[in-house]
Design a protein around this motif. Structure first.
Motif, PDB file in Angstrom:
ATOM      1  N   UNK A  19     -41.081 -88.194 -58.506  1.00 45.25           N
ATOM      2  CA  UNK A  19     -42.015 -88.519 -59.582  1.00 45.25           C
ATOM      3  C   UNK A  19     -43.320 -87.739 -59.402  1.00 45.25           C
ATOM      4  N   UNK A  20     -43.863 -87.736 -58.194  1.00 41.78           N
ATOM      5  CA  UNK A  20     -45.123 -87.040 -57.939  1.00 41.78           C
ATOM      6  C   UNK A  20     -44.985 -85.532 -58.121  1.00 41.78           C
ATOM      7  N   UNK A  21     -43.886 -84.970 -57.638  1.00 42.87           N
ATOM      8  CA  UNK A  21     -43.645 -83.536 -57.800  1.00 42.87           C
ATOM      9  C   UNK A  21     -43.424 -83.203 -59.274  1.00 42.87           C
ATOM     10  N   UNK A  22     -42.701 -84.062 -59.970  1.00 40.97           N
ATOM     11  CA  UNK A  22     -42.480 -83.840 -61.413  1.00 40.97           C
ATOM     12  C   UNK A  22     -43.798 -83.815 -62.161  1.00 40.97           C
ATOM     13  N   UNK A  23     -44.702 -84.724 -61.812  1.00 39.73           N
ATOM     14  CA  UNK A  23     -46.017 -84.720 -62.442  1.00 39.73           C
ATOM     15  C   UNK A  23     -46.720 -83.387 -62.209  1.00 39.73           C
ATOM     16  N   UNK A  24     -46.688 -82.908 -60.975  1.00 40.84           N
ATOM     17  CA  UNK A  24     -47.347 -81.644 -60.641  1.00 40.84           C
ATOM     18  C   UNK A  24     -46.721 -80.481 -61.413  1.00 40.84           C
ATOM     19  N   UNK A  25     -45.412 -80.415 -61.435  1.00 39.76           N
ATOM     20  CA  UNK A  25     -44.723 -79.306 -62.108  1.00 39.76           C
ATOM     21  C   UNK A  25     -44.941 -79.373 -63.624  1.00 39.76           C
ATOM     22  N   UNK A  26     -44.862 -80.567 -64.187  1.00 36.18           N
ATOM     23  CA  UNK A  26     -45.077 -80.711 -65.636  1.00 36.18           C
ATOM     24  C   UNK A  26     -46.535 -80.384 -65.988  1.00 36.18           C
ATOM     25  N   UNK A  27     -47.464 -80.879 -65.195  1.00 39.20           N
ATOM     26  CA  UNK A  27     -48.870 -80.550 -65.419  1.00 39.20           C
ATOM     27  C   UNK A  27     -49.117 -79.059 -65.314  1.00 39.20           C
ATOM     28  N   UNK A  28     -48.496 -78.438 -64.332  1.00 42.51           N
ATOM     29  CA  UNK A  28     -48.619 -76.992 -64.151  1.00 42.51           C
ATOM     30  C   UNK A  28     -48.047 -76.248 -65.363  1.00 42.51           C
ATOM     31  N   UNK A  29     -46.905 -76.689 -65.837  1.00 43.99           N
ATOM     32  CA  UNK A  29     -46.229 -75.985 -66.927  1.00 43.99           C
ATOM     33  C   UNK A  29     -46.872 -76.228 -68.287  1.00 43.99           C
ATOM     34  N   UNK A  30     -47.379 -77.439 -68.513  1.00 41.48           N
ATOM     35  CA  UNK A  30     -47.895 -77.798 -69.839  1.00 41.48           C
ATOM     36  C   UNK A  30     -49.394 -77.548 -69.949  1.00 41.48           C
ATOM     37  N   UNK A  31     -50.165 -78.150 -69.059  1.00 43.12           N
ATOM     38  CA  UNK A  31     -51.624 -78.051 -69.146  1.00 43.12           C
ATOM     39  C   UNK A  31     -52.222 -78.403 -67.790  1.00 43.12           C
TER      40      UNK A  31
END
Length: 177
Positions: A19-31
């Motif tokens: 979950x924490x890594x997904x947040x980082x990757x999604x934040x990195x990819x989106x905004x």
């Protein structure tokens, strides 16, 4: 501690890290601004981490027929948290030091801008804002030393919460002497 308690804690730690890594990757990819959003980073993610620690502790307690020692409860909680935030920190370190160093620079600029705006809104003198900006510019947010220090501070914070959780969750078996 039984192997089953450790395996439950490790499993929940891996789920938390996903979950924490997904947040980082999604934040990195989106905004990238998502990665410095106060409500997400300082409130929601720590709350999610604590909830996973509590769930791990509760699952361990149920595996022991409703009885769990303070040590077992704390261990179950802490193993979950430690695995989750360690893997997340490792991924963040790799992402911003090796994969995309430019994103780290952009993130730092966003943080500087948000900090300056926040200080202005609180009525801080321009000289103090300038001093704070100079200090922040000197720091390498994603350096290994900074990440280790942040990880250690996280462990301390989550340990204090974990001690309280273990205190609430512990229940001694009256049949054991």
């Amino acid at each position: 501690m039984e192997k089953t308690l450790k395996s439950v804690a490790v499993n929940y730690g891996v789920y938390l890290s996903l979950i924490l890594v997904s947040f980082t990757i999604i934040g990195y990819a989106i905004d990238l601004e998502l990665l410095v959003n106060f409500w997400l980073v300082m409130l929601l993610l720590p709350l999610v981490s604590i909830i996973f620690g509590i769930i791990s502790c509760a699952k361990a307690k149920s595996m022991l027929n409703g009885f769990i020692s303070f040590k077992q409860a704390f261990s179950s909680y802490f193993i979950t948290i430690a695995i989750g935030i360690f893997i997340s920190t490792l991924v963040t370190f790799i992402l911003f030091n090796y994969v995309d160093q430019d994103a780290a620079i952009i993130l730092k600029e966003i943080v500087l801008e948000k900090t300056s705006t926040l200080m202005e809104s609180f009525g801080a003198p321009a000289s103090e804002i300038e001093k704070a900006m100079i200090e922040m510019e000197k720091q390498d947010t994603f350096a290994i030393g900074t990440q280790i220090k942040s990880l250690a501070q996280g462990f301390v914070f989550y340990s204090i919460i974990g001690l309280l959780v273990a205190l609430v969750m512990k229940k001694n078996d009256p049949n054991e002497a």
